[in-house]
Design an enzyme around this catalytic site. Structure first.
Site, PDB file in Angstrom:
ATOM      1  CD1 TRP A  32     -16.565 -11.042  19.410  1.00  8.22           C
ATOM      2  CD2 TRP A  32     -16.344 -11.098  21.636  1.00  8.22           C
ATOM      3  NE1 TRP A  32     -16.642  -9.754  19.882  1.00  8.22           N
ATOM      4  CE2 TRP A  32     -16.515  -9.761  21.236  1.00  8.22           C
ATOM      5  CE3 TRP A  32     -16.184 -11.387  22.997  1.00  8.22           C
ATOM      6  CZ2 TRP A  32     -16.536  -8.699  22.149  1.00  8.22           C
ATOM      7  CZ3 TRP A  32     -16.199 -10.342  23.912  1.00  8.22           C
ATOM      8  CH2 TRP A  32     -16.365  -9.021  23.490  1.00  8.22           C
TER       9      TRP A  32
ATOM     10  NE  ARG B 122      -4.450 -24.910  13.114  1.00  5.71           N
ATOM     11  CZ  ARG B 122      -4.248 -26.222  13.006  1.00  5.71           C
ATOM     12  NH1 ARG B 122      -4.206 -26.963  14.079  1.00  5.71           N
ATOM     13  NH2 ARG B 122      -4.059 -26.761  11.819  1.00  5.71           N
TER      14      ARG B 122
ATOM     15  CD  GLN C 228     -16.240 -24.676  15.554  1.00  2.22           C
ATOM     16  OE1 GLN C 228     -17.384 -24.815  15.958  1.00  2.22           O
ATOM     17  NE2 GLN C 228     -15.182 -24.855  16.328  1.00  2.22           N
ATOM     18  CG  HIS C 229     -21.190 -19.885  15.749  1.00  2.13           C
ATOM     19  ND1 HIS C 229     -21.411 -19.782  17.098  1.00  2.13           N
ATOM     20  CD2 HIS C 229     -21.989 -20.912  15.314  1.00  2.13           C
ATOM     21  CE1 HIS C 229     -22.317 -20.685  17.466  1.00  2.13           C
ATOM     22  NE2 HIS C 229     -22.667 -21.392  16.401  1.00  2.13           N
TER      23      HIS C 229
ATOM     24  CB  ALA D 243     -17.257 -15.951  26.342  1.00  5.37           C
TER      25      ALA D 243
ATOM     26  CD  GLU E 172      -4.459 -30.298  14.551  1.00 12.00           C
ATOM     27  OE1 GLU E 172      -5.652 -30.081  14.810  1.00 12.00           O
ATOM     28  OE2 GLU E 172      -4.063 -30.759  13.475  1.00 12.00           O
TER      29      GLU E 172
HETATM   30  C1  FMN Z   1      -7.000 -22.481  22.902  1.00 13.30           C
HETATM   31  C2  FMN Z   1      -8.116 -22.844  21.958  1.00 13.30           C
HETATM   32  C3  FMN Z   1      -7.826 -23.093  20.627  1.00 13.30           C
HETATM   33  C4  FMN Z   1      -8.827 -23.422  19.720  1.00 13.30           C
HETATM   34  N1  FMN Z   1      -8.516 -23.619  18.413  1.00 13.30           N
HETATM   35  C5  FMN Z   1      -9.498 -23.847  17.514  1.00 13.30           C
HETATM   36  C6  FMN Z   1      -9.215 -23.956  16.118  1.00 13.30           C
HETATM   37  O1  FMN Z   1      -8.072 -23.800  15.683  1.00 13.30           O
HETATM   38  N2  FMN Z   1     -10.247 -24.193  15.259  1.00 13.30           N
HETATM   39  C7  FMN Z   1     -11.546 -24.337  15.708  1.00 13.30           C
HETATM   40  O2  FMN Z   1     -12.456 -24.553  14.915  1.00 13.30           O
HETATM   41  N3  FMN Z   1     -11.842 -24.244  17.034  1.00 13.30           N
HETATM   42  C8  FMN Z   1     -10.852 -23.995  17.923  1.00 13.30           C
HETATM   43  N4  FMN Z   1     -11.151 -23.882  19.258  1.00 13.30           N
HETATM   44  C9  FMN Z   1     -12.520 -24.181  19.707  1.00 13.30           C
HETATM   45  C10 FMN Z   1     -13.514 -23.076  19.393  1.00 13.30           C
HETATM   46  O3  FMN Z   1     -13.041 -21.854  19.901  1.00 13.30           O
HETATM   47  C11 FMN Z   1     -14.860 -23.409  20.016  1.00 13.30           C
HETATM   48  O4  FMN Z   1     -15.374 -24.586  19.438  1.00 13.30           O
HETATM   49  C12 FMN Z   1     -15.872 -22.296  19.913  1.00 13.30           C
HETATM   50  O5  FMN Z   1     -17.115 -22.769  20.351  1.00 13.30           O
HETATM   51  C13 FMN Z   1     -16.008 -21.748  18.503  1.00 13.30           C
HETATM   52  O6  FMN Z   1     -16.869 -20.647  18.520  1.00 13.30           O
HETATM   53  P1  FMN Z   1     -18.341 -20.733  17.929  1.00 13.30           P
HETATM   54  O7  FMN Z   1     -19.078 -21.746  18.782  1.00 13.30           O
HETATM   55  O8  FMN Z   1     -18.853 -19.357  18.111  1.00 13.30           O
HETATM   56  O9  FMN Z   1     -18.219 -21.170  16.523  1.00 13.30           O
HETATM   57  C14 FMN Z   1     -10.167 -23.526  20.183  1.00 13.30           C
HETATM   58  C15 FMN Z   1     -10.469 -23.259  21.515  1.00 13.30           C
HETATM   59  C16 FMN Z   1      -9.460 -22.913  22.395  1.00 13.30           C
HETATM   60  C17 FMN Z   1      -9.812 -22.580  23.818  1.00 13.30           C
HETATM   61 MN    MN Z   2     -20.671 -18.536  18.708  1.00 13.59          MN
END
Ligand code: FMN
Ligand code: MN
Length: 499
Positions: free
Chosen positions: A168, A172, A189-190, A220, A280
């Site tokens: 999860w 965006r 990213q995952h 989370a 951003e």
């Molecule tokens: C409101 C919000 C918007 C976000 N937008 C993005 C985005 O557009 N792209 C991105 O890579 N991470 C974005 N993030 C950060 C990721 O959700 C975060 O790094 C997360 O750890 C990604 O999941 P993963 O660790 O499972 O890959 C956002 C986080 C929040 C709270």
């Molecule tokens: Mn993850």
């Protein structure tokens, strides 16, 4: 029946904010084209209650938008109250206690989600020609944006081909057409890692996106937990109850049963479309968009009167700082503490737009290690920048833990009085980092590394735990009995109460 409470039910979360005076039901007609974004922006910048737009001038009747779901609140209703409500914590919980709560759950047994037969997210099921994302009030958030953003506060659901890891993650997504979205899926990213596994098999990536998710699940999904760790099990550990999930209509993926809106479909292996630009998290809108993967939507399910949560990103504090920053603080604190370094706390100052993390050093323990400044900086860089969470933050500020690092005034004072120009900064040009950081050179963006540093606000005496001077302040400069007398008589003197 569905699970209740602000952490596991978005609708309950909204009702709780309204009841606490920390959300306003906006019945005046508001356009999703810039007006909802403008109001939400001003809400962040003035720490006003969250706007629930219940009379939108575009999109089918009945749909609503909640802006600034984790903006900071008026002090009277608890500054961090909206964030605390994401975790079912009292509105006056301090950010320090929120972070410790998040870290504790990282060490608890994961509680896997519970599959239920149906739930509110299935109240309306649209497939085929009925799939039309423009029936929702999809907002244009800033006049510089390259399109309307459906997903600014929702998360992607993907699963590895072998089914061993469900991810999860928040990222965006911009409207690309009536039945498709476009958005980033960075390889670090995952979602990018799992998408790549499907691409290597020459297959589409089965995908869903959840909007109006249980707030603890959203947080989370915005948390850089390590690879192969399921955010769904973490939410169970965090809230003490398994998240109730239902299977998607297409099958194979599971989504929170009480989500407001669920989009189901697949990510194309190779197709891209222009995405952005968008205001951003770092606080800027840059002029160019870039090609990103396309997400095809085959089925939409939603609650009656669905509420789309919206983050109007930009100047802090918005959710990229209050949610993402707080979650990065927790995962960073955990990797640093687990490494055995003398670290007592870590905090991504919201004001720094997730471009720095402040690390509080236990100076008594530091002195026992015998480490000098370079050794400490290198060790922190090695541990933090080498982790999934440390990829996201370019700068680390080290300060002694006499400073409350959740208080930006104290951090500014430490920077001014303790950082030594020329010798207090350690550079890590070969370390990889997120390419979105605004000050990176074109070359650094292209290679995906550089622009990372550790800045020391530790004074020479703090490495030997000897005190050069005492902070001249209320707590240090007066006998305790006098302090108590002053506090007890504060309003008697004629001053207003201080919280
Ligand atoms: C409101 C919000 C918007 C976000 N937008 C993005 C985005 O557009 N792209 C991105 O890579 N991470 C974005 N993030 C950060 C990721 O959700 C975060 O790094 C997360 O750890 C990604 O999941 P993963 O660790 O499972 O890959 C956002 C986080 C929040 C709270
Ligand atoms: Mn993850």
């Amino acid at each position: 029946m569905t699970q209740r409470g602000s952490s596991l039910n978005f609708r309950d979360f909204v009702d709780e904010l309204l009841a606490a005076g920390d959300a306003v039901d906006v019945r005046t007609p508001v356009s999703p084209t810039l007006e909802a974004g403008a109001i939400t922006r001003r809400v962040y910048e003035t720490r006003s209650p969250a706007p629930l737009f219940s009379n939108l001038t575009e999109g089918d009747a009945g749909f609503r938008i909640l802006g600034a779901p984790a903006g900071l609140s008026p002090a009277a209703t608890g500054t961090y109250g909206r964030l605390a409500a994401h975790f079912g914590l009292p509105r006056d919980t301090t950010p320090r206690d929120i972070v410790e709560h998040l870290v504790r759950a990282m060490h608890a047994e994961p509680v896997p989600p519970k599959v239920v037969a149906s739930g509110p997210c299935k109240e309306n099921v649209l497939t085929g020609d009925a799939v039309d994302l423009t029936r929702f009030p999809v907002p244009l958030l800033h006049q510089q944006d390259g399109g309307r953003y459906f997903g600014t506060y929702g998360f992607h659901v993907v699963r590895t081909p072998d089914g061993s890891w469900t991810s999860w993650s928040v990222a965006r997504t911009m409207l690309n057409g009536p039945d498709s979205l476009v958005g980033p899926a960075m390889p670090q990213q995952h979602i990018g890692m799992i998408h790549q596994m499907w691409r290597e098999r020459g297959e589409r990536t089965p995908w869903a996106m959840v909007l109006g998710a249980p707030p603890a699940a959203l947080a989370a999904a915005g948390m850089p937990l390590p690879a192969h760790v399921g955010e769904d099990g973490y939410v169970g550990a965090l809230t003490g109850s398994p998240v109730e999930v239902v299977e998607t209509e297409a099958g194979g993926l599971f989504v929170p049963a009480n989500a407001e809106i669920v989009l189901e479909g697949w990510i194309s292996p190779d197709e891209t479309a222009p995405e952005g630009p968008m205001g951003e998290y770092h606080g800027y809108a840059f002029p160019e968009g870039r090609p990103q993967p396309v997400f095809h939507v085959e089925t939409v399910t939603h609650r009656d009167g669905a509420i789309l949560p919206v983050c109007a990103a930009g100047l802090p504090p918005e959710e990229n700082h209050t949610v993402w920053g707080t979650m990065i603080s927790a995962t960073s604190l955990d990797v640093l503490r687990s490494s055995g370094l003398p670290v007592s706390f870590a905090w991504c100052s919201y004001e720094a737009a997730t471009c720095w993390i402040v690390v509080a050093v236990d100076t008594a323990r530091l002195a026992r290690t015998g480490m000098g400044e370079r050794a400490l900086a290198d060790a922190v860089a090695d541990v933090l920048f080498g982790s999934h969470t440390g990829w996201l933050v370019p700068k680390v500020i080290l300060v002694a833990d006499d400073i409350d690092i959740t208080d930006i005034d104290q951090v500014a004072w430490a920077l001014a009085t303790r950082y030594h120009p020329g010798t207090g900064e350690y550079l890590y040009p070969d370390v990889p980092g997120i390419p979105m950081v605004p000050y990176l050179t074109d070359e650094e963006v292209r290679t995906g590394k550089g622009g990372k540093s550790v800045l020391s606000c530790l004074t020479p005496d703090q490495f030997t735990d000897s005190e050069r001077g005492v902070t001249a302040c209320f707590r240090n400069s007066y006998p305790e009995d006098l302090q108590h007398r002053v506090l007890d008589q504060w309003t008697e003197y004629g001053f207003p109460a201080v919280s």
